[in-house]
Motif scaffolding. Structure first.
Motif, PDB file in Angstrom:
ATOM      1  N   VAL A 144      31.579  22.369  66.104  1.00 41.60           N
ATOM      2  CA  VAL A 144      31.219  21.387  65.072  1.00 41.60           C
ATOM      3  C   VAL A 144      32.306  20.318  64.940  1.00 41.60           C
ATOM      4  N   GLU A 145      33.572  20.740  64.963  1.00 43.63           N
ATOM      5  CA  GLU A 145      34.654  19.769  64.869  1.00 43.63           C
ATOM      6  C   GLU A 145      34.673  18.849  66.086  1.00 43.63           C
ATOM      7  N   ARG A 146      34.402  19.424  67.252  1.00 38.58           N
ATOM      8  CA  ARG A 146      34.359  18.591  68.459  1.00 38.58           C
ATOM      9  C   ARG A 146      33.227  17.568  68.375  1.00 38.58           C
ATOM     10  N   LEU A 147      32.069  17.990  67.867  1.00 38.91           N
ATOM     11  CA  LEU A 147      30.946  17.063  67.710  1.00 38.91           C
ATOM     12  C   LEU A 147      31.256  16.000  66.654  1.00 38.91           C
ATOM     13  N   ARG A 148      31.959  16.418  65.620  1.00 31.98           N
ATOM     14  CA  ARG A 148      32.316  15.450  64.568  1.00 31.98           C
ATOM     15  C   ARG A 148      33.204  14.344  65.126  1.00 31.98           C
ATOM     16  N   ASN A 149      34.012  14.702  66.105  1.00 35.68           N
ATOM     17  CA  ASN A 149      34.932  13.731  66.701  1.00 35.68           C
ATOM     18  C   ASN A 149      34.246  12.741  67.645  1.00 35.68           C
ATOM     19  N   THR A 150      32.948  12.891  67.830  1.00 34.42           N
ATOM     20  CA  THR A 150      32.219  11.870  68.597  1.00 34.42           C
ATOM     21  C   THR A 150      31.973  10.629  67.740  1.00 34.42           C
ATOM     22  N   HIS A 151      32.187  10.765  66.415  1.00 35.10           N
ATOM     23  CA  HIS A 151      32.096   9.624  65.486  1.00 35.10           C
ATOM     24  C   HIS A 151      30.768   8.876  65.611  1.00 35.10           C
ATOM     25  N   ILE A 166      22.397  31.629  70.316  1.00 38.79           N
ATOM     26  CA  ILE A 166      21.437  30.537  70.129  1.00 38.79           C
ATOM     27  C   ILE A 166      21.157  30.307  68.653  1.00 38.79           C
ATOM     28  N   PHE A 167      20.953  31.395  67.895  1.00 38.16           N
ATOM     29  CA  PHE A 167      20.651  31.239  66.466  1.00 38.16           C
ATOM     30  C   PHE A 167      21.842  30.662  65.710  1.00 38.16           C
ATOM     31  N   LEU A 168      23.024  31.251  65.887  1.00 31.32           N
ATOM     32  CA  LEU A 168      24.176  30.843  65.092  1.00 31.32           C
ATOM     33  C   LEU A 168      24.654  29.438  65.447  1.00 31.32           C
ATOM     34  N   ILE A 169      24.697  29.112  66.744  1.00 32.77           N
ATOM     35  CA  ILE A 169      25.192  27.783  67.141  1.00 32.77           C
ATOM     36  C   ILE A 169      24.212  26.696  66.735  1.00 32.77           C
ATOM     37  N   LEU A 170      22.924  26.915  66.984  1.00 31.78           N
ATOM     38  CA  LEU A 170      21.944  25.878  66.637  1.00 31.78           C
ATOM     39  C   LEU A 170      21.885  25.655  65.137  1.00 31.78           C
ATOM     40  N   THR A 171      21.876  26.729  64.348  1.00 35.11           N
ATOM     41  CA  THR A 171      21.804  26.549  62.891  1.00 35.11           C
ATOM     42  C   THR A 171      23.076  25.911  62.346  1.00 35.11           C
ATOM     43  N   MET A 172      24.240  26.225  62.945  1.00 30.87           N
ATOM     44  CA  MET A 172      25.466  25.597  62.445  1.00 30.87           C
ATOM     45  C   MET A 172      25.504  24.112  62.789  1.00 30.87           C
ATOM     46  N   ILE A 173      25.005  23.746  63.957  1.00 32.34           N
ATOM     47  CA  ILE A 173      24.930  22.319  64.297  1.00 32.34           C
ATOM     48  C   ILE A 173      24.020  21.596  63.308  1.00 32.34           C
ATOM     49  N   ILE A 207      31.410  34.331  67.479  1.00 39.27           N
ATOM     50  CA  ILE A 207      30.463  33.226  67.675  1.00 39.27           C
ATOM     51  C   ILE A 207      30.608  32.210  66.543  1.00 39.27           C
ATOM     52  N   GLN A 208      30.738  32.698  65.318  1.00 43.03           N
ATOM     53  CA  GLN A 208      30.911  31.786  64.186  1.00 43.03           C
ATOM     54  C   GLN A 208      32.176  30.952  64.334  1.00 43.03           C
ATOM     55  N   GLU A 209      33.251  31.604  64.765  1.00 42.26           N
ATOM     56  CA  GLU A 209      34.509  30.880  64.961  1.00 42.26           C
ATOM     57  C   GLU A 209      34.347  29.792  66.007  1.00 42.26           C
ATOM     58  N   GLU A 210      33.712  30.121  67.139  1.00 43.00           N
ATOM     59  CA  GLU A 210      33.544  29.137  68.206  1.00 43.00           C
ATOM     60  C   GLU A 210      32.617  28.012  67.766  1.00 43.00           C
ATOM     61  N   ALA A 211      31.579  28.362  66.988  1.00 40.42           N
ATOM     62  CA  ALA A 211      30.660  27.340  66.497  1.00 40.42           C
ATOM     63  C   ALA A 211      31.384  26.346  65.587  1.00 40.42           C
TER      64      ALA A 211
END
Length: 435
Positions: free
Chosen positions: A157-164, A390-397, A149-153
């Motif tokens: 994050v990188e994909r979201l960063r690319n929304t600029h 839900i916990f790991l993805i939301l907190t990493m975002i 899950i951490q790896e996918e998160a």
């Protein structure tokens, strides 16, 4: 009117009357079915129900008929359980009797009683036991799944960063990320977000979900074994569909709610910075040190009421429940909406308030009314995985970004779109600003 035509009309009236009084007699007398609105022949209570918002109709009927009542969806008899006491008494205290799977027309046609979700009896017991054991062997509840899950998160994050910092709809990236987690568990590896096979799989999943939202209406030679190709393929599909839709939809709800309440988002930012910092990925061990974030996530799940009527149950045999007798095979709607929205446990339940899960000292407070994954023997097989996601993805975002809405927060509507099966958030866009 011709004599033959008059006779036909008279016959139809007679048959209709017989069906009407038959339905009425089923309800009358002590020790019979729970009360409910009078059902008409063939159509049942369909004229008395808002089929576009069945959970709301059920809420209104509960005020008149109490915590246990009967409705007919066409010819399908359904007993509704409304309120924490009735749901707990049925699914937990009488778990064996209420462990059957109720009917859903399209699901019955597609699954044909195979797989984990829609099977019954010994088949369901064997497949559920097998699925739980296999998922544990694959690492569910262990460090290995947490690392997946951490790896996918991190990829997310990188994909979201690319929304600029431009506005985007979070549906696709969240769906892809959550799908990749279950892919890595079930298939042994994740997919690149642009992989055409992966995108086709996602598209088929979305089409399946749309159909479900519109619902109303190895040992192969061993004949006694449930571990045949059909059951195992269907079980894999069940795990993939359930493991993709619910968590990604919950996360979409969560981001929308945080856009609406930037002050709540800021408190989560502060807790993340204090407990985790920004130099390492969040881990499950952090959750016990983050009561406010934990409360926010629980309140998201409570507020969005993801599966308002649960996936339908059925009684496995003629069942005495309170002063009633529910015939074998009767479909049961445990109205989870009535538990998650109970004003005795959650004051002003229509409002989003993380304080519902915090005590006077700010510590996290558990609640017996929190059952977004249902309860009892049919509780969601993937509950543990979903909680981690839900916990790991939301907190990493939130560790990496501040959320920003293209519209004024006061104009954001966080009311879920009602559905018989799964409540979804209204479509929206957001921007993510690097922290």
């Amino acid at each position: 009117m011709e004599p033959l035509g008059a006779a036909t009309v008279f016959l139809v009236i007679c048959v209709s009357c017989l069906l009407f009084f038959s339905a009425w007699r089923k309800r009358s007398g002590s020790g019979k079915l729970p009360p409910g609105p009078v059902a008409f022949p063939i159509i049942g209570n369909m004229l008395q129900l808002n089929v576009r918002n069945l959970p709301q109709s059920i809420h209104e009927l509960s005020a008149k008929y109490g915590p246990v009542f009967t409705i007919y969806l066409g010819s399908l008899r359904v007993v509704v359980l409304y309120g924490q006491e009735a749901v707990k008494e049925a699914l937990i205290d009488q778990g064996d009797e209420f462990s059957g799977r109720g009917k859903l027309a399209l699901a019955d046609k597609l699954a044909k009683g195979t797989g984990i979700i829609f099977s019954n009896g010994e088949r369901w017991k064997q497949l559920r036991r097998f699925a739980l054991t296999t998922l544990r062997n694959f690492g569910m509840g262990k460090k290995s799944v947490e690392e997946r899950i951490q790896e996918e998160a991190r990829f997310l994050v990188e994909r979201l960063r690319n929304t600029h910092e431009r506005p985007f709809d979070p549906t696709i990236p969240l769906t892809h990320a959550v799908s990749n987690i279950i892919c890595s568990i079930v298939f042994g590896d994740r997919f690149d977000y642009e992989d055409q096979k992966f995108l086709t799989l996602i598209k088929l999943t979305e089409e399946n979900n749309e159909l479900l939202r519109s619902l109303l209406g190895q040992e192969q030679q061993n004949g006694q074994s449930e571990f045949n190709t059909e059951n195992l393929v269907r079980s894999t599909i069940d795990l993939f569909l359930a493991g993709t839709g619910t968590s990604s939809t919950t996360l979409r709800h969560g981001l929308l709610i945080l856009l609406k309440y930037p002050d709540i988002e800021e408190k989560v930012h502060e807790e993340i910075d204090r407990v985790i910092g920004r130099s390492r990925s969040p881990c499950m061990a952090d959750r016990s040190q983050m009561p406010y974030t934990d409360a926010v996530i629980h309140e998201i799940q409570r507020f969005v009421n993801l599966v308002p009527l649960s996936v339908p149950h059925a009684v496995a045999r003629d069942t005495h429940f309170r002063q009633y007798v529910i015939p074998k095979g009767t479909t049961i709607f445990p109205a989870l909406q009535s538990v998650l929205g109970d004003s005795r446990e959650f004051p002003k339940p229509e409002q989003f308030n993380p304080g519902h899960f915090l005590d006077e000292n700010g510590a996290f407070k558990k609640s017996d009314f929190f059952m977004p994954f249902s309860a009892g023997k049919r509780i969601c097989v993937g509950e543990g995985l979903a909680r981690m996601e839900i916990f790991l993805i939301l907190t990493m975002i939130l560790q990496n970004f501040t959320l920003k809405s293209p519209v004024d927060p006061k104009d954001i509507d966080i009311t879920p779109l009602p559905s018989l099966v799964v409540n979804s958030p209204k479509p929206y866009q957001l921007c993510v600003l690097p922290r």
